[in-house]
Design an enzyme around this catalytic site. Structure first.
Site, PDB file in Angstrom:
ATOM      1  N   TRP A 113      27.295  39.295  42.787  1.00 54.76           N
ATOM      2  CA  TRP A 113      25.871  39.001  42.865  1.00 54.76           C
ATOM      3  C   TRP A 113      25.530  37.514  42.864  1.00 54.76           C
ATOM      4  O   TRP A 113      24.391  37.151  43.086  1.00 54.76           O
ATOM      5  CB  TRP A 113      25.116  39.672  41.718  1.00 54.76           C
ATOM      6  CG  TRP A 113      25.747  39.627  40.355  1.00 54.76           C
ATOM      7  CD1 TRP A 113      26.429  40.642  39.745  1.00 54.76           C
ATOM      8  CD2 TRP A 113      25.727  38.550  39.404  1.00 54.76           C
ATOM      9  NE1 TRP A 113      26.844  40.265  38.487  1.00 54.76           N
ATOM     10  CE2 TRP A 113      26.427  38.990  38.254  1.00 54.76           C
ATOM     11  CE3 TRP A 113      25.190  37.260  39.411  1.00 54.76           C
ATOM     12  CZ2 TRP A 113      26.608  38.181  37.122  1.00 54.76           C
ATOM     13  CZ3 TRP A 113      25.371  36.454  38.290  1.00 54.76           C
ATOM     14  CH2 TRP A 113      26.068  36.920  37.173  1.00 54.76           C
ATOM     15  N   ASN A 114      26.503  36.649  42.627  1.00 53.92           N
ATOM     16  CA  ASN A 114      26.122  35.244  42.439  1.00 53.92           C
ATOM     17  C   ASN A 114      25.910  34.482  43.743  1.00 53.92           C
ATOM     18  O   ASN A 114      24.997  33.673  43.837  1.00 53.92           O
ATOM     19  CB  ASN A 114      27.133  34.530  41.541  1.00 53.92           C
ATOM     20  CG  ASN A 114      28.540  34.569  42.086  1.00 53.92           C
ATOM     21  OD1 ASN A 114      28.936  35.519  42.755  1.00 53.92           O
ATOM     22  ND2 ASN A 114      29.317  33.547  41.789  1.00 53.92           N
ATOM     23  N   LYS A 135      30.434  46.510  50.553  1.00 51.41           N
ATOM     24  CA  LYS A 135      29.825  47.019  49.318  1.00 51.41           C
ATOM     25  C   LYS A 135      29.329  45.818  48.517  1.00 51.41           C
ATOM     26  O   LYS A 135      30.102  45.146  47.850  1.00 51.41           O
ATOM     27  CB  LYS A 135      30.847  47.825  48.509  1.00 51.41           C
ATOM     28  CG  LYS A 135      30.509  48.055  47.018  1.00 51.41           C
ATOM     29  CD  LYS A 135      29.195  48.780  46.794  1.00 51.41           C
ATOM     30  CE  LYS A 135      28.977  49.051  45.292  1.00 51.41           C
ATOM     31  NZ  LYS A 135      28.515  47.856  44.549  1.00 51.41           N
ATOM     32  N   GLY A 186      35.051  39.056  42.349  1.00 51.01           N
ATOM     33  CA  GLY A 186      34.378  39.520  41.142  1.00 51.01           C
ATOM     34  C   GLY A 186      35.182  39.176  39.908  1.00 51.01           C
ATOM     35  O   GLY A 186      36.066  38.316  39.938  1.00 51.01           O
ATOM     36  N   GLY A 187      34.890  39.854  38.813  1.00 50.21           N
ATOM     37  CA  GLY A 187      35.568  39.595  37.556  1.00 50.21           C
ATOM     38  C   GLY A 187      37.011  40.050  37.573  1.00 50.21           C
ATOM     39  O   GLY A 187      37.389  40.953  38.327  1.00 50.21           O
ATOM     40  N   GLU A 237      39.648  37.482  44.793  1.00 55.73           N
ATOM     41  CA  GLU A 237      39.161  36.178  44.323  1.00 55.73           C
ATOM     42  C   GLU A 237      38.404  36.468  43.042  1.00 55.73           C
ATOM     43  O   GLU A 237      37.337  37.067  43.072  1.00 55.73           O
ATOM     44  CB  GLU A 237      38.273  35.533  45.390  1.00 55.73           C
ATOM     45  CG  GLU A 237      38.007  34.060  45.129  1.00 55.73           C
ATOM     46  CD  GLU A 237      36.770  33.835  44.281  1.00 55.73           C
ATOM     47  OE1 GLU A 237      36.944  33.649  43.049  1.00 55.73           O
ATOM     48  OE2 GLU A 237      35.666  33.845  44.819  1.00 55.73           O
ATOM     49  N   LEU A 238      38.979  36.034  41.911  1.00 56.30           N
ATOM     50  CA  LEU A 238      38.499  36.476  40.614  1.00 56.30           C
ATOM     51  C   LEU A 238      37.904  35.325  39.805  1.00 56.30           C
ATOM     52  O   LEU A 238      37.409  34.365  40.368  1.00 56.30           O
ATOM     53  CB  LEU A 238      39.640  37.174  39.872  1.00 56.30           C
ATOM     54  CG  LEU A 238      40.336  38.287  40.687  1.00 56.30           C
ATOM     55  CD1 LEU A 238      41.485  38.900  39.916  1.00 56.30           C
ATOM     56  CD2 LEU A 238      39.337  39.363  41.106  1.00 56.30           C
ATOM     57  N   CYS A 270      32.316  31.252  39.841  1.00 58.04           N
ATOM     58  CA  CYS A 270      33.699  31.404  39.383  1.00 58.04           C
ATOM     59  C   CYS A 270      34.397  30.062  39.221  1.00 58.04           C
ATOM     60  O   CYS A 270      35.373  29.955  38.486  1.00 58.04           O
ATOM     61  CB  CYS A 270      34.466  32.294  40.349  1.00 58.04           C
ATOM     62  SG  CYS A 270      34.338  31.768  42.074  1.00 58.04           S
ATOM     63  N   GLU A 290      35.722  33.707  30.234  1.00 55.35           N
ATOM     64  CA  GLU A 290      34.692  33.324  31.205  1.00 55.35           C
ATOM     65  C   GLU A 290      33.317  33.783  30.725  1.00 55.35           C
ATOM     66  O   GLU A 290      33.073  34.981  30.567  1.00 55.35           O
ATOM     67  CB  GLU A 290      35.006  33.927  32.571  1.00 55.35           C
ATOM     68  CG  GLU A 290      34.081  33.420  33.671  1.00 55.35           C
ATOM     69  CD  GLU A 290      34.484  33.929  35.040  1.00 55.35           C
ATOM     70  OE1 GLU A 290      34.368  33.169  36.007  1.00 55.35           O
ATOM     71  OE2 GLU A 290      34.911  35.099  35.143  1.00 55.35           O
TER      72      GLU A 290
END
Length: 495
Positions: A154-155, A178, A231-232, A253-254, A287, A388
């Protein structure tokens, strides 16, 4: 009650609602109020979108296109995005609370990914192999994987989507997107542009809903060939496990807990600005946030004073206004998480130097704001330095020399990015080599480009996005052998 704006999924080239007929609200973080409705999809919607993408990949007009024609479509799409940049930026600002000033800049830059990878579409080449076996001619083909599931956060929904879509489409794949349930609107508006650019139906599809309800259906669908996820790290680990279990390709990509390292010989005013950019830009919801500020002891107190003076000037407000510098937290759940980490830091003994609470200003009371927050006296073993937070919360950690700075920087589960501030070129290059991170910025911070590979080490992910080699993440290699001999030799032995 005001009527909520409705956005639709794009499936098989047309607008689609959820099969169940359900909708869920999307909230404006500045007001805390619902402003839009998004289709509330389930496994049926996932199946519908994936089947459409598979049908487009295996038949129809898309696989008939030459690589050059695919590239031209991507160029056309890029121009269309640029013409719609302001509208898309305003949707994204309203949906996730990011500054319009930043979103409009991103939307005007996003087309470069499609131009760049559009140019690479017809540069995908195989090779003739110098064979060691007589009368054998062999060559390789580089072919698309199939249906790619692009799962975005969402960022920065559209920027991070572009990093996946552009190389995936240039390579000849089809895609099911998605977006996060907390910020889906801009993605659905963006996806409408593919039909306008002339893409065949089914090449780009979307499915919206809660990850807990449709995530497994998407990641485990037998027609999905690759998952590209941002995401996380906890969710990323689950996605990676599902990909491995079902033998799918994956890019992850976390998260990050990036060190931003300031040496005594740095240009301190620039480093102060870099520290602010690293953590308070985007309200720390990135991130690559430089959430651990490592400062050499000899300049520590002076640097902290300068940092506090600049951070105190940060203007919180409506993200749609040009003068706003720090916007709200995107979701109410994330707001509560950020505030809980502030309490954790206090309990651990970190010294609160600035912020640490919601702003006590009437016109911000309804929004999900947290004041820019700075902790000093942080030990790298504290949770505030290891986990984080994903908010405007900075931990300042002193160090004595280069070796200690490297030791602290690398003593973390994450390895996405790092910053180094020094006027010593040799030190800068040594630090770039020694720090375990996918990106190291020297005398700058939070810079990205379609030309530069991006991705993490350790728990920060797998694979790379952007840069020339990113297209390899969406291709597979096939070997082709041709026997040129007139006669076939002994069929009972390996050739």
């Amino acid at each position: 009650m005001a009527t909520l704006e409705r956005f639709h999924n794009i499936v098989d080239g047309g607008k689609a609602t959820a099969a169940s007929g359900r909708w869920f609200p999307s909230y404006n973080p500045f007001t805390g109020e619902a402003w839009a409705e998004i289709p509330h999809g389930d496994a049926t919607d996932v199946d519908r979108a994936v089947i459409a993408a598979d049908r487009a990949f295996t038949g129809g007009d898309w696989p008939k296109l030459t690589a050059s024609a695919r590239g031209k479509l991507l160029h056309r799409f890029a121009d269309l995005v640029l013409s719609e940049a302001e509208r898309l930026a305003r949707i994204e600002t309203r949906d996730n609370g990011k500054l319009f000033a930043e979103m409009s800049g991103q939307l005007r830059y996003i087309p470069e990914w499609f131009h760049y990878f559009g140019g690479l579409a017809d540069k995908i080449e195989g090779a003739v192999l110098p064979m060691d076996k007589p009368n054998m001619f062999a060559f390789t083909r580089r072919e698309p994987l199939g249906v790619v599931a692009a799962i975005t956060p969402w960022n920065s929904p559209l920027l991070l989507l572009a990093w996946k879509l552009a190389p995936a489409l240039a390579a000849g794949n089809t895609v099911v997107i998605k977006p996060s349930e907390f910020a889906s609107a801009s993605t659905l508006a963006f996806a409408e542009l593919f039909a306008k650019a002339g893409f065949p139906k089914g090449v780009v599809n979307t499915v919206t809903g809660y990850g807990s309800e449709i995530g497994q259906s998407l990641t485990e669908h037998p027609l999905i060939a690759k998952i590209a996820f941002t995401g996380g790290d906890a969710t990323g680990a689950q996605v990676g496990a599902a990909a491995t279990r079902h033998l799918k390709h994956v890019t992850l990509e976390l998260g990050g807990k990036s060190p931003n390292i300031v040496f005594a010989d740095a240009r301190l005013d620039n480093a102060v600005k870099g520290a602010v950019a690293g953590i308070f830009a985007a309200s720390g919801q990135t991130c690559i946030a430089g959430s651990r500020l490592l400062v050499e002891r000899s300049i520590h107190d002076d640097f902290v004073d300068r940092l506090l003076a600049l951070a105190r000037q940060a203007k919180l407000g409506d993200p749609a206004e040009a003068e706003t510098q720090v916007g709200p937290i995107t979701t109410e759940a994330q707001l509560k998480k950020v505030l809980s980490y502030i309490d954790i830091a206090k309990a651990e003994g970190a010294k609160l130097m600035l912020g640490g609470k919601r702003p006590e200003v009437p016109h911000l009371a309804q929004g999900w704001f947290v004041e820019p927050t700075i902790f000093a006296g942080v030990d790298n073993r504290m949770r505030i330095a290891r986990e984080e937070v994903f908010g405007p919360v900075l931990s300042i950690i002193p160090f004595s020399d280069e070796d200690e700075a490297v030791s602290i920087a690398n003593d973390n589960a994450y390895g996405l990015a790092a910053g180094v501030w020094t006027e010593n070129a040799r030190r800068a290059l040594r630090m770039a080599e020694r720090i375990r991170a996918g990106t190291v910025w020297i005398n700058t911070y939070r810079a990205v480009s379609y030309l530069a590979p991006f991705g993490g080490m350790k728990r920060s992910g797998l694979g790379r996005e952007s840069g020339m080699r990113a297209i390899d993440e969406y291709l597979q290699t096939k070997s082709v052998w041709m026997n040129l001999a007139e006669d076939f030799p002994n069929p009972f032995v390996l050739r």
